[in-house]
Design an enzyme around this catalytic site. Sequence first.
Site, PDB file in Angstrom:
ATOM      1  N   SER A   1      69.823 -46.390  -1.179  1.00  0.00           N
ATOM      2  CA  SER A   1      69.274 -47.258  -2.208  1.00  0.00           C
ATOM      3  C   SER A   1      68.264 -46.454  -3.021  1.00  0.00           C
ATOM      4  O   SER A   1      68.426 -45.259  -3.207  1.00  0.00           O
ATOM      5  CB  SER A   1      68.646 -48.483  -1.548  1.00  0.00           C
ATOM      6  OG  SER A   1      68.177 -49.363  -2.509  1.00  0.00           O
TER       7      SER A   1
ATOM      8  N   VAL B   1      60.539 -56.899   0.231  1.00  0.00           N
ATOM      9  CA  VAL B   1      60.798 -55.531  -0.246  1.00  0.00           C
ATOM     10  C   VAL B   1      61.584 -55.519  -1.563  1.00  0.00           C
ATOM     11  O   VAL B   1      62.137 -56.532  -1.958  1.00  0.00           O
ATOM     12  CB  VAL B   1      61.530 -54.682   0.823  1.00  0.00           C
ATOM     13  CG1 VAL B   1      60.712 -54.608   2.086  1.00  0.00           C
ATOM     14  CG2 VAL B   1      62.904 -55.251   1.140  1.00  0.00           C
ATOM     15  N   GLU B   2      61.625 -54.377  -2.192  1.00  0.00           N
ATOM     16  CA  GLU B   2      62.321 -54.162  -3.476  1.00  0.00           C
ATOM     17  C   GLU B   2      61.919 -55.188  -4.541  1.00  0.00           C
ATOM     18  O   GLU B   2      62.763 -55.735  -5.240  1.00  0.00           O
ATOM     19  CB  GLU B   2      63.838 -54.116  -3.274  1.00  0.00           C
ATOM     20  CG  GLU B   2      64.252 -52.963  -2.372  1.00  0.00           C
ATOM     21  CD  GLU B   2      65.684 -52.489  -2.531  1.00  0.00           C
ATOM     22  OE1 GLU B   2      66.481 -53.205  -3.138  1.00  0.00           O
ATOM     23  OE2 GLU B   2      65.991 -51.400  -2.031  1.00  0.00           O
ATOM     24  N   GLY B   3      60.614 -55.478  -4.606  1.00  0.00           N
ATOM     25  CA  GLY B   3      60.098 -56.459  -5.565  1.00  0.00           C
ATOM     26  C   GLY B   3      59.894 -57.777  -4.843  1.00  0.00           C
ATOM     27  O   GLY B   3      60.862 -58.514  -4.620  1.00  0.00           O
TER      28      GLY B   3
END
Length: 748
Positions: free
Chosen positions: A146, A436-438
Amino acid sequence: MSFRRDQITRRIFNWAQTALPSLSKTESEAIAAGDVHFEAELFAGNPDWSMLRDIPAPTLTADERAFIDGPCRDFCNMLDTWQIDRHAADLPPEAWDFLREKGFFGMIIPKEHGGLGFSAFAHSEVVRYISSHSVVGAVTVMVPNSLGPGELILQFGTEAQKSHWLPRLARGEELPAFGLTSEQAGSDASAMIDDGVICKGAWQGEEVLGIRLNWAKRYITLAPVSTVLGLAFKLRDPDGLLGDNPEPGITCALVPTDLPGVVTGRRHMPSGTMFMNGPTEGHDVFIPLENIIGGPDYAGKGWMMLMSALAAGRGISLPSLSAAATALSAHSTGAYARIRTQFNLPIGLFGGVQEPLARIAANAYAIDSGRRLTTAILDQGKKLAVISAIMKYHATERMRASVNDAMDVHSGKAVIDGPLNYLQPAYRAIPIGITVEGANIVTRNLIIFGQGAIRAHPYLLDEMTALQNEDRDKALDDFDRLFWGHVGHSTKNAFRAFGSSLTGKGRAPENAGKVRDLYGRLARWSSAFAMTADLAFLTLGGALKRKEMISARLGDALSEMFLVAAVLKRWEDDGRNEADLPLVRYAAETSFQSIGRALEATIDNFPATWARWLLRLMTRPGAHSRGPSDDLTEKVAMLAYQPSETRNRLVSGLHPPAPESGLGLLETAYRLVLDTEPLRKRLRDLKKSPADAKAAGVLSDAEMARLQEAEAAVQRVVAVDDFTPEALSDLFPGTTTDPRPDHREAAE
Ligand SMILES: Cc1cc2nc3c(=O)[nH]c(=O)nc-3n(C[C@H](O)[C@H](O)[C@H](O)COP(=O)(O)OP(=O)(O)OC[C@H]3O[C@@H](n4cnc5c(N)ncnc54)[C@H](O)[C@@H]3O)c2cc1C
């Protein structure tokens, strides 16, 4: 010089310059780094259905299929979730070796650089497959594929970086971690104080120009075992060694973790899910300039690079994990509702249980549809900034809702933790997916609409760019053309919104078959949304950025429309299965209801009275959004409750559970209960217990044995784990075996 341009547009131009937010260079670069696709059609109010329907259905190549059927299955068979989370706090060493050997860390790396070169869909299928068995296994595989060094080098790396790092990453000789988040800077990553100063230093025996780094990051997945960090920091050049900009800003560089001054190894415990995650620090670590990803030319371009890399990964990793958790919740809850009886009935026959069951099943269908559509578009080479954010937020939120619903239906069975509890690992993973990831709140309130609107609106970005042009004449010319185009578009759309709000239908494609009405209703909401969004820009201008609640609701409406489009597309791609229609309808009805509510609340909170009045009249947000009927809810619940191809399709492509695992036992019990249903029906008709029926000669020995076997299988599932005090003290060293005074004395 036209009258319109000089007398009308000029005034609007002057007003717009103060009303609309201006874009900084970094913001413009970040926006340019992402593409829009079908969400822009929904945004414009009159979707071009052929664009959606022409997207090829995602498929796997023979190699990708073989990878899932072989290495993915073998990897999962090596993992025991209870052992990993409660004892070892890590994957077994042989599983790490296997991941490296089979190329799991190089799924996104092209074959010419030694990777597997998988499509976005295949990558997503792998993550979904592993997630259905082990969250720790899935996170370990997903992170290097990712956002991180691999993706960043692929997109921006120099040829030298590609040829040095990509084969090593693909083979797992280098294990990457991506370090962005620090204590001060979480969601607002640009506020980081992690620091890099351009200076001269020693590198491999020579004095070279490089960067002296100091950082303190936390929450970094794989950091404790990583060999290379993709580090984001703020670059400074106080002595002008690189150029004339003293503060180039956020920059991404590769930092080998064996350099002097790098600290890794300590671990966090993320929600009891024991993948490798921890803090890292750097104290005066020196790297040469060529370690900047992309080389010195990319100094200060870190934010754009991060946005661009996030656009792919965010649409794959967590949506795939969420799709697996939600599909398993639907499948297992349907089975459990069939085998668990209370008040002499399977609990799935109670309307109260059917409601959550239907929600979970429809969520599973919708998330997976969104995942398929997103990866299919990514595979067309698009960088989906808005769609990826929509999927990250909605897949993880629907996973949260579905796993919670599944927990409710399983009740005590789901609460008691132990090796047989198949819901707890997903339950523990929820907050990780949300954060996570925003983090989800900021993703919903700030990113999906707040940033998405600028990208997806047919005119806004171009208008804002025109406003910033320093050549005033050219700026006015461009703005004049764009603004009047915008007015024409908005006027047409307003009439479309009004017409379709009366009929409840907009334009549907030809040959849409049994879902033609749903296309029409989606078009109706698209024009209502477009008009509402336009008036939001007009009345709020730059203040919309700060009106997060309005922005979030508009984002909800856009996202729900995207999910309905994905569901319709999936139904088409699957060959228009008649049996799946209730799922399609339920998913669409719940989304239409959410859209209606979101637009209604948006309009209610518009500051301008005239805009509230006009929008209510023209879009009628309360109409055509009733939600699914009870009949439809029951039908959908039955699809998860009774055996069917639709039920099987929910979990196709997931890891088959081992027979003695919690899920394996559940599947066996479900099959035995269904097989013996005719016997139980006979007993009900005769109004006899099994023993009485056997004594009366209406139940054979073999039939009695089958009933007993089914009952025993049910009892094994309904049973929960318990532990001796000794076994518990193994898990929690220092546990008192029994605090009651007499027992304590006996123990002593
Ligand atoms: C298990 C785990 C793994 C992680 N892995 C990595 C990794 O590998 N690499 C990495 O760099 N980072 C990683 N992170 C960090 C992760 O990306 C951050 O936790 C996340 O960005 C949120 O930051 P924060 O936790 O500091 O929350 P904060 O930023 O403090 O936010 C707190 C709350 O405020 C909300 N909020 C903040 N600003 C706004 C706003 N403007 N409007 C509305 N709401 C707002 C947020 O949504 C959140 O709900 C990981 C985190 C965890 C927990």
